[in-house]
Design a protein around this motif. Structure first.
Motif, short mmCIF file in Angstrom:
data_model
loop_
_atom_site.label_atom_id
_atom_site.label_comp_id
_atom_site.label_asym_id
_atom_site.label_seq_id
_atom_site.Cartn_x
_atom_site.Cartn_y
_atom_site.Cartn_z
N VAL A 637 0.70 -1.22 0.11
CA VAL A 637 -0.13 -0.10 0.10
C VAL A 637 0.95 1.39 -0.05
N SER A 638 0.88 2.10 -1.31
CA SER A 638 1.48 3.22 -1.14
C SER A 638 0.62 4.52 -0.98
N THR A 647 -6.41 5.38 3.46
CA THR A 647 -7.23 4.72 4.44
C THR A 647 -8.29 3.79 3.69
N ARG A 648 -9.05 4.01 2.73
CA ARG A 648 -9.94 3.46 2.27
C ARG A 648 -9.02 1.88 1.69
N PHE A 649 -8.07 1.96 1.12
CA PHE A 649 -7.36 0.92 0.61
C PHE A 649 -6.98 -0.09 1.95
N LEU A 650 -6.65 0.43 2.80
CA LEU A 650 -6.33 -0.28 4.13
C LEU A 650 -7.55 -1.08 4.50
N HIS A 651 -8.67 -0.32 4.49
CA HIS A 651 -9.97 -0.81 5.18
C HIS A 651 -10.57 -1.85 4.30
N ALA A 652 -10.31 -1.84 3.06
CA ALA A 652 -10.84 -2.66 2.21
C ALA A 652 -10.23 -4.13 2.15
N ILE A 653 -8.72 -4.20 2.43
CA ILE A 653 -7.69 -5.16 2.43
C ILE A 653 -8.18 -5.84 3.95
N ASN A 695 -2.04 3.88 -3.95
CA ASN A 695 -2.36 2.77 -4.87
C ASN A 695 -1.84 1.54 -3.98
N VAL A 696 -2.48 0.51 -4.53
CA VAL A 696 -2.13 -0.81 -4.06
C VAL A 696 -1.29 -1.72 -5.25
N ARG A 697 -0.30 -2.23 -4.76
CA ARG A 697 0.40 -3.35 -5.93
C ARG A 697 0.19 -4.77 -5.01
N LEU A 698 -0.58 -5.38 -5.97
CA LEU A 698 -0.74 -7.13 -5.41
C LEU A 698 0.20 -7.80 -5.89
N CYS A 699 1.05 -8.52 -5.09
CA CYS A 699 2.18 -9.36 -5.61
C CYS A 699 1.92 -10.91 -5.16
N GLU A 700 2.25 -11.72 -6.15
CA GLU A 700 1.95 -13.14 -6.00
C GLU A 700 3.09 -13.97 -6.49
N ASN A 701 3.81 -14.99 -5.60
CA ASN A 701 4.78 -15.81 -6.30
C ASN A 701 5.89 -14.88 -6.83
N PHE A 702 6.21 -13.83 -6.08
CA PHE A 702 7.26 -12.52 -6.41
C PHE A 702 6.81 -12.05 -7.73
N ALA A 703 5.61 -11.83 -8.10
CA ALA A 703 5.39 -11.24 -9.23
C ALA A 703 4.22 -10.21 -9.04
N CYS A 704 4.55 -8.86 -9.52
CA CYS A 704 3.67 -7.79 -9.00
C CYS A 704 2.80 -7.46 -10.04
N TYR A 709 -5.67 1.71 -8.30
CA TYR A 709 -6.00 2.96 -7.69
C TYR A 709 -7.53 3.09 -7.26
N ASP A 710 -8.27 2.06 -7.36
CA ASP A 710 -9.33 1.99 -6.85
C ASP A 710 -9.75 0.81 -6.10
N PRO A 711 -10.09 1.03 -4.56
CA PRO A 711 -10.18 -0.04 -3.68
C PRO A 711 -11.29 -1.18 -4.37
N LYS A 712 -12.24 -0.65 -5.21
CA LYS A 712 -13.16 -1.80 -5.73
C LYS A 712 -12.61 -2.57 -6.58
N GLU A 713 -11.24 -2.48 -7.07
CA GLU A 713 -10.69 -3.53 -7.93
C GLU A 713 -9.85 -4.36 -7.47
N LEU A 714 -9.85 -4.09 -5.94
CA LEU A 714 -9.00 -5.18 -5.27
C LEU A 714 -9.59 -6.41 -5.12
N LYS A 715 -8.92 -7.50 -5.74
CA LYS A 715 -9.46 -8.90 -5.64
C LYS A 715 -9.07 -9.63 -4.34
N LEU A 716 -9.68 -9.93 -3.20
CA LEU A 716 -9.36 -10.44 -2.04
C LEU A 716 -9.54 -11.93 -1.64
#
Length: 717
Positions: A637-638, A647-653, A695-704, A709-716
């Motif tokens: 989370v940057s 704060t919105r990103f953190l709340h979503a996560i 913004n948030v970068r989602l990294c999996e298996n060491f690949a980002c 830029y929109d919390p609604k696009e976060l796939k949790l």
């Protein structure tokens, strides 16, 4: 981990390959690899058809840290390059140059693995149909994948082409899934569908053996259609158990907190001692399960009330003036200040006549709601010594709505009446009954468990958030001041009028876990860097360099055999929590991921027999292995902590329980410089964070992935 590229981005000193003629900066970074790279185009495809070889496609971009790591570890390695050149036609693509190619094969990667990102590694037939895909592979795993897939191509091509999914399953170990299934089926068999819990009386909450495992199984599988029904059953068994515990007499209805266990099968008559480790684990379990439920459901609200109840109790009755938590309160106490003989539960139980006298007109409503009987509500067969004769252990016998209907008054008024009655009884109890004996030693390990619970509470509970975070930070500060040696990195196990003996494996493991949770909750990198230092010391003192895994006890010349105890008991086993810690640290301090992962694997190897024959004894280890197998996910989370978008990103996560979450804070106001020294992805992002919008970068298996830029696009999920 450093990519060790030179100033031009090239590694090694080989004659340039075909990519030397490319224009893309990313392709030029690979121009001196010993791999015989081709650009995307007919030259490569015709060669693949002519020589009947599969294509290895590598997609990335020039600013991709883990693309560089893969290049350094594998594409610059002579042995790996020889294998690639002999058995594949190798194609390199810049995703920014050819988004069409990237998009097509990224869809396949996401469909077959559930994740995506760069570097993207895809294996294709000569006519460009994908049959297997992944992201970053550590050096040994990459070479193994190359060999296995080349062999499959030569020996069983039809099946390979038909199903990429089949190959994925062959390359993955299936052992964790089958072991998980054994643990789940045993819990399902033992589950008491009427009263909650697992097995008969006496009933222990035992989160480490039950609800902890079930919550993770549910969270990790709930998005998979094939596994969804089992995941929901796992969740519901755990939720029902926790709700029954909350509504039972095992909870101190008047003062908060939970007793160690129930002597009956319906959580009514407790063994009245209260242990810090129970409060801590129940707090974590309640919060995790609440996050798996609809936010407005009765069960979610009950679990949040349970968490609040625990926080109020431990902060009021189990906390010293400097913020550390005491160990326990006894079961026995004197019935009154002029009594001389202690009785079990004397502080907690009530006669019907006492309640009539103390509560007056509200007595009938209160007694109905909390299951009070005129002759006492404790079954004599659960009261061997007769200490509870004529007494009542309060429990939630009826809902507020039931009570409202019974007395013909609004539910809101019932709740107000009950709250007033409880407050009155608490005042009376505090003023007229001697408290049970307080075990006021401070244990590092149990404070570590409480750190985790409070850190989670600060993320999940809106009203209690600031208070819970302060409680956690105060506890950590006490441990650092009184139980930690800054020079040697060693922990002490306990404190009472000064520090006690040397720390054991659970002191390190539980505190490291708590500090990682506290870092994620607070964003203060001092907690994660302390956890990294403690892991170094735990490795030094407890890691078995010969047999693998970890010893439970510290080195001591007077202890003839150093045991390794992986079985969960009232607390999770230290080595199972260490397995979680190592896997998480591999993503926090990712430059050391190889070292952490090797130690994690050694834990599984050294416990393989027990895992095979009695996995239900190692439920925490099984859930740790399952979480790692599914893959950890970094949420970087940057943004400034004070920014509302951050704060919105953190709340979503934080709104969803994600067992595989690794939350990294990149706040330009307090950049994590120490952590960045051990985290290449973070180093690569640091320079860009100052001027970027949150913004948030989602990294999996060491690949980002690209910034979101929109919390609604976060796939949790």
């Amino acid at each position: 981990m450093s990519s060790n590229v030179n100033a031009t981005g090239h590694g090694g000193s080989h004659h340039p390959n075909r990519l030397a003629k490319a224009k893309s900066p990313y392709l030029l970074q690979h121009a001196e690899n010993p791999v015989d790279w081709y650009e995307w185009g007919p030259e490569a495809f015709e060669k693949a058809k002519r020589e009947d070889k599969p294509i290895f496609l590598s997609v990335g971009y020039s600013a991709c840290h883990w693309c560089h790591v893969l290049a350094h570890e594998s594409f610059e390695d002579e042995v790996t390059a020889k294998l690639m050149n002999e058995r594949y036609v190798n194609v390199k693509v810049d995703r920014e140059e050819r988004p069409d190619v990237d998009r097509l094969y990224m869809t396949f990667l996401q469909a077959t693995s559930g994740g995506g990102g760069w570097p993207m590694s895809v294996w294709l037939t000569p006519d460009l149909h994908p049959f297997f895909a992944g992201t970053y592979f550590p050096k040994g795993q990459f070479r193994q994948a190359l060999e296995k897939l080349a062999n499959f191509w030569e020996e069983d091509r039809e099946r390979l082409v038909e199903s990429g999914k089949g190959i994925i399953e062959q390359l993955k170990s299936s052992s964790n899934a089958s072991i998980c299934s054994q643990v789940y089926k045993r819990l399902e068999r033992l589950y008491d569908s009427v009263h909650g819990g697992f097995g008969g009386a006496p009933k222990f909450p035992s989160p480490s053996q039950t609800t902890h495992f079930l919550a993770r199984l549910a969270a990790l599988n709930i998005g998979d259609e094939k596994l969804k029904s089992e995941a929901l059953k796992a969740r519901d068994m755990a939720v029902q158990t926790m709700v029954k515990i909350y509504n039972g007499g095992i909870r101190d209805v008047v003062g908060g907190g939970f007793s160690r266990y129930s002597v009956d099968d319906h959580w009514h008559v407790p063994h009245f001692e209260k242990m810090l480790y129970d409060e801590a684990q129940l707090l974590s379990s309640a919060l995790e399960l609440a996050q798996l439920l609809p936010i407005d459901s009765v069960e979610c609200k009950t679990l949040e009330a349970m968490a609040n109840d625990i926080i109020i109790y431990v902060s009021r009755d189990l906390r010293n003036s400097e913020g550390a938590f005491y160990s326990a309160e006894d079961a026995d106490s004197l019935p009154s200040s002029d009594s001389t003989i202690k009785k079990e539960g004397a502080f907690y139980v009530w006669t019907s006549a006492q309640l009539d006298e103390l509560l007056g007109d509200n007595s009938d409503v209160f007694k109905f709601h909390y299951g009070v009987k005129s002759n006492g509500n404790c079954d004599p067969k659960h009261d061997v010594q007769g200490e509870l004769k004529g007494q009542n252990v309060l429990y939630t016998a009826h809902t507020v709505e039931d009570t409202a209907r019974k007395f013909g008054i609004p539910a809101e008024q019932v709740q107000v009446t009950l709250d007033q009655c409880l407050a009155h009884l608490k005042r009376y109890r505090d003023e007229n009954r001697p408290r049970p004996h307080l075990d006021d030693k401070i244990l590092t390990c149990w404070n570590g468990l409480m750190l985790s619970g409070l850190a989670k509470a600060s993320e999940v509970l809106e009203g209690q958030a600031a208070n819970a975070l302060k409680l956690a930070e105060d506890s950590a500060a006490f441990i650092k001041k009184e139980l930690y040696d800054e020079k040697t990195g060693e922990l002490r196990r306990s404190y009472r009028q000064g520090p006690g003996p040397t720390g054991q494996a659970d002191d390190y493991a539980f505190l490291i876990q708590g500090l990682l949770d506290l870092y994620e909750a607070s964003g203060k990198e001092e907690y994660v860097t302390w956890a990294i230092r403690l892991q170094e010391k735990q490795d030094e003192l407890f890691h078995d360099t010969e047999g693998g895994g970890y010893f439970a006890s510290a080195p001591d010349p007077h202890i003839l055999v150093r045991m390794k105890d992986a079985q969960d008991g009232a607390e999770p086993s230290a080595v199972s929590v260490t397995l979680y810690n190592l896997n998480r640290l591999a993503h926090f301090a990712e430059d050391r991921h190889g070292e952490y992962r090797e130690k994690a694997q050694s834990i599984l190897r050294s416990n393989s027999q027990l895992l095979e024959h009695a996995p239900f004894a190692l439920a925490t280890m099984v859930s740790a292995a399952l979480t790692a197998q599914r893959g950890y996910r970094q949420f970087i989370v940057s943004g400034e902590a004070s920014n509302s978008d951050t704060t919105r990103f953190l709340h979503a996560i934080r709104h969803t329980f994600v067992p595989s979450r690794v939350l990294i804070h990149l706040d330009p106001q307090r950049p994590p410089r120490e952590l960045a020294k051990l985290n290449g992805t973070l180093r690569a992002l640091m320079d860009d964070s100052a001027n970027a919008r949150p913004n948030v970068r989602l990294c999996e298996n060491f690949a980002c992935g690209l910034p979101i830029y929109d919390p609604k696009e976060l796939k949790l999920a």
